[in-house]
Design a protein around this motif. Sequence first.
Motif, PDB file in Angstrom:
ATOM      1  N   GLU A 120     -13.077 -41.277  33.519  1.00 44.96           N
ATOM      2  CA  GLU A 120     -14.345 -41.800  33.367  1.00 44.96           C
ATOM      3  C   GLU A 120     -15.249 -40.656  32.665  1.00 44.96           C
ATOM      4  O   GLU A 120     -16.595 -40.914  32.596  1.00 44.96           O
ATOM      5  CB  GLU A 120     -15.010 -42.147  34.718  1.00 44.96           C
ATOM      6  CG  GLU A 120     -14.270 -43.274  35.390  1.00 44.96           C
ATOM      7  CD  GLU A 120     -14.788 -43.784  36.522  1.00 44.96           C
ATOM      8  OE1 GLU A 120     -15.792 -42.957  37.244  1.00 44.96           O
ATOM      9  OE2 GLU A 120     -14.239 -44.690  37.276  1.00 44.96           O
ATOM     10  N   SER A 169     -18.734 -38.466  37.311  1.00 45.44           N
ATOM     11  CA  SER A 169     -18.848 -38.817  35.866  1.00 45.44           C
ATOM     12  C   SER A 169     -20.317 -39.651  35.433  1.00 45.44           C
ATOM     13  O   SER A 169     -21.195 -39.689  36.382  1.00 45.44           O
ATOM     14  CB  SER A 169     -17.702 -40.114  35.540  1.00 45.44           C
ATOM     15  OG  SER A 169     -18.060 -41.059  36.335  1.00 45.44           O
ATOM     16  N   ASN A 170     -20.455 -39.953  34.365  1.00 50.19           N
ATOM     17  CA  ASN A 170     -21.792 -40.379  33.971  1.00 50.19           C
ATOM     18  C   ASN A 170     -22.113 -41.887  34.682  1.00 50.19           C
ATOM     19  O   ASN A 170     -23.092 -42.158  34.928  1.00 50.19           O
ATOM     20  CB  ASN A 170     -21.712 -40.639  32.610  1.00 50.19           C
ATOM     21  CG  ASN A 170     -22.042 -39.451  31.760  1.00 50.19           C
ATOM     22  OD1 ASN A 170     -22.367 -38.242  32.179  1.00 50.19           O
ATOM     23  ND2 ASN A 170     -22.173 -39.723  30.188  1.00 50.19           N
ATOM     24  N   ALA A 171     -21.023 -42.454  34.869  1.00 50.68           N
ATOM     25  CA  ALA A 171     -21.160 -43.858  35.335  1.00 50.68           C
ATOM     26  C   ALA A 171     -21.224 -43.693  37.092  1.00 50.68           C
ATOM     27  O   ALA A 171     -22.015 -44.308  37.542  1.00 50.68           O
ATOM     28  CB  ALA A 171     -19.759 -44.727  35.553  1.00 50.68           C
ATOM     29  N   GLU A 172     -20.770 -42.701  37.700  1.00 50.30           N
ATOM     30  CA  GLU A 172     -20.920 -42.250  38.874  1.00 50.30           C
ATOM     31  C   GLU A 172     -22.562 -41.990  39.175  1.00 50.30           C
ATOM     32  O   GLU A 172     -23.052 -42.055  40.201  1.00 50.30           O
ATOM     33  CB  GLU A 172     -19.884 -41.386  39.523  1.00 50.30           C
ATOM     34  CG  GLU A 172     -18.516 -41.885  39.689  1.00 50.30           C
ATOM     35  CD  GLU A 172     -17.671 -40.856  40.335  1.00 50.30           C
ATOM     36  OE1 GLU A 172     -16.567 -41.084  40.952  1.00 50.30           O
ATOM     37  OE2 GLU A 172     -17.636 -39.788  39.688  1.00 50.30           O
ATOM     38  N   ALA A 174     -25.049 -42.597  37.067  1.00 57.32           N
ATOM     39  CA  ALA A 174     -25.783 -43.723  37.029  1.00 57.32           C
ATOM     40  C   ALA A 174     -25.911 -44.494  38.270  1.00 57.32           C
ATOM     41  O   ALA A 174     -27.140 -45.005  38.761  1.00 57.32           O
ATOM     42  CB  ALA A 174     -25.337 -44.508  35.963  1.00 57.32           C
ATOM     43  N   ALA A 175     -24.824 -44.676  38.807  1.00 57.04           N
ATOM     44  CA  ALA A 175     -24.820 -45.585  40.357  1.00 57.04           C
ATOM     45  C   ALA A 175     -25.517 -44.841  41.422  1.00 57.04           C
ATOM     46  O   ALA A 175     -26.273 -45.364  42.115  1.00 57.04           O
ATOM     47  CB  ALA A 175     -23.350 -45.676  40.794  1.00 57.04           C
ATOM     48  N   GLY A 180     -29.406 -46.620  34.217  1.00 51.57           N
ATOM     49  CA  GLY A 180     -28.513 -47.271  33.254  1.00 51.57           C
ATOM     50  C   GLY A 180     -27.715 -46.018  32.634  1.00 51.57           C
ATOM     51  O   GLY A 180     -28.215 -44.755  32.907  1.00 51.57           O
ATOM     52  N   GLU A 181     -26.494 -46.476  32.276  1.00 48.80           N
ATOM     53  CA  GLU A 181     -25.637 -45.378  31.996  1.00 48.80           C
ATOM     54  C   GLU A 181     -25.947 -44.920  30.774  1.00 48.80           C
ATOM     55  O   GLU A 181     -25.916 -43.486  30.295  1.00 48.80           O
ATOM     56  CB  GLU A 181     -24.118 -45.882  31.694  1.00 48.80           C
ATOM     57  CG  GLU A 181     -23.353 -45.937  32.915  1.00 48.80           C
ATOM     58  CD  GLU A 181     -21.869 -46.114  32.738  1.00 48.80           C
ATOM     59  OE1 GLU A 181     -21.226 -45.588  31.927  1.00 48.80           O
ATOM     60  OE2 GLU A 181     -21.337 -47.157  32.838  1.00 48.80           O
ATOM     61  N   THR A 183     -29.323 -44.007  30.155  1.00 39.34           N
ATOM     62  CA  THR A 183     -30.392 -43.231  30.547  1.00 39.34           C
ATOM     63  C   THR A 183     -29.397 -41.781  30.790  1.00 39.34           C
ATOM     64  O   THR A 183     -30.013 -40.457  30.625  1.00 39.34           O
ATOM     65  CB  THR A 183     -31.177 -43.621  31.466  1.00 39.34           C
ATOM     66  OG1 THR A 183     -31.685 -44.797  31.084  1.00 39.34           O
ATOM     67  CG2 THR A 183     -32.208 -42.689  32.070  1.00 39.34           C
ATOM     68  N   VAL A 184     -28.514 -42.023  31.624  1.00 42.30           N
ATOM     69  CA  VAL A 184     -27.891 -40.737  32.112  1.00 42.30           C
ATOM     70  C   VAL A 184     -27.173 -39.971  31.214  1.00 42.30           C
ATOM     71  O   VAL A 184     -27.252 -38.538  30.853  1.00 42.30           O
ATOM     72  CB  VAL A 184     -26.802 -41.274  33.170  1.00 42.30           C
ATOM     73  CG1 VAL A 184     -25.789 -39.924  33.623  1.00 42.30           C
ATOM     74  CG2 VAL A 184     -27.254 -41.773  34.525  1.00 42.30           C
ATOM     75  N   LYS A 185     -26.733 -40.762  30.095  1.00 41.98           N
ATOM     76  CA  LYS A 185     -26.141 -39.953  28.872  1.00 41.98           C
ATOM     77  C   LYS A 185     -27.178 -39.119  27.946  1.00 41.98           C
ATOM     78  O   LYS A 185     -26.928 -38.037  27.668  1.00 41.98           O
ATOM     79  CB  LYS A 185     -25.447 -41.075  27.851  1.00 41.98           C
ATOM     80  CG  LYS A 185     -24.605 -40.202  26.789  1.00 41.98           C
ATOM     81  CD  LYS A 185     -23.859 -41.380  25.685  1.00 41.98           C
ATOM     82  CE  LYS A 185     -23.301 -40.755  24.773  1.00 41.98           C
ATOM     83  NZ  LYS A 185     -22.555 -41.688  23.905  1.00 41.98           N
TER      84      LYS A 185
END
Length: 221
Positions: A120, A169-172, A174-175, A180-181, A183-185
């Motif tokens: 991820e 990961s970015n998805a984790e 974000a959660a 939002g992913e 925004t995290v990126k």
Amino acid sequence: MIRLLIVDDQELVRAGLRGILRERYGFDIVGECADGSGVAAAVVRLQPDVVLMDVRMPVVDGVAATKAIGRVTDPPPVLVLTTFDDDEILAAALRAGASGFLLKGVPAEDLQRAVRTVAEGGAWLDPAVTGRVLTAYRAAPDVSSPAESLDVLTAREREVLALIGQGMSNAEIAAYLVLGEGTVKSHVNHVFTKLDLRDRAAAVVLAFDSGLVSPRQKPTE
């Protein structure tokens, strides 16, 4: 399904990995290599999502193979498998572009989580030997020096850096932060730019060096 390429010179190790990383758990082992000489070609042919890489192998070792993977188009992340006596080689593997390392013989759940994390886009450093590997990594002459102070980061960016250091990961992230992913990126990109970091492994090193993450702290703890 996460597509995996296993690289290890020991058949028993490869058999053990096949037993843990089964389709029922969301993994598809698309190929195996007994040394690093044919890994780059296998990556191009098989298009794995993650490469599980041993470091001590005959002919071509894991460090050289990781470098070779980095030269292919759109390379997959490399998760290095190691033992306790590989500190300097592991540091070299991280500098070569590996997304992290994991001790051989860890619980099956940890291996599965590590594979999913790097698939991820995250980084994984096994807490059991992190401190020693980071010392070897930092001592290498070819490691660029990031910004000395984290004062250039916003509070949110520092939080994101700490979570990167925990292997998220970015998805984790974000959660965890309820963002939002995208925004995290953006936060991750700002962290890398402000601190002059070349990759996620370097960000993990800095997170440990700055005290944002403890060497004994497990991911997402």
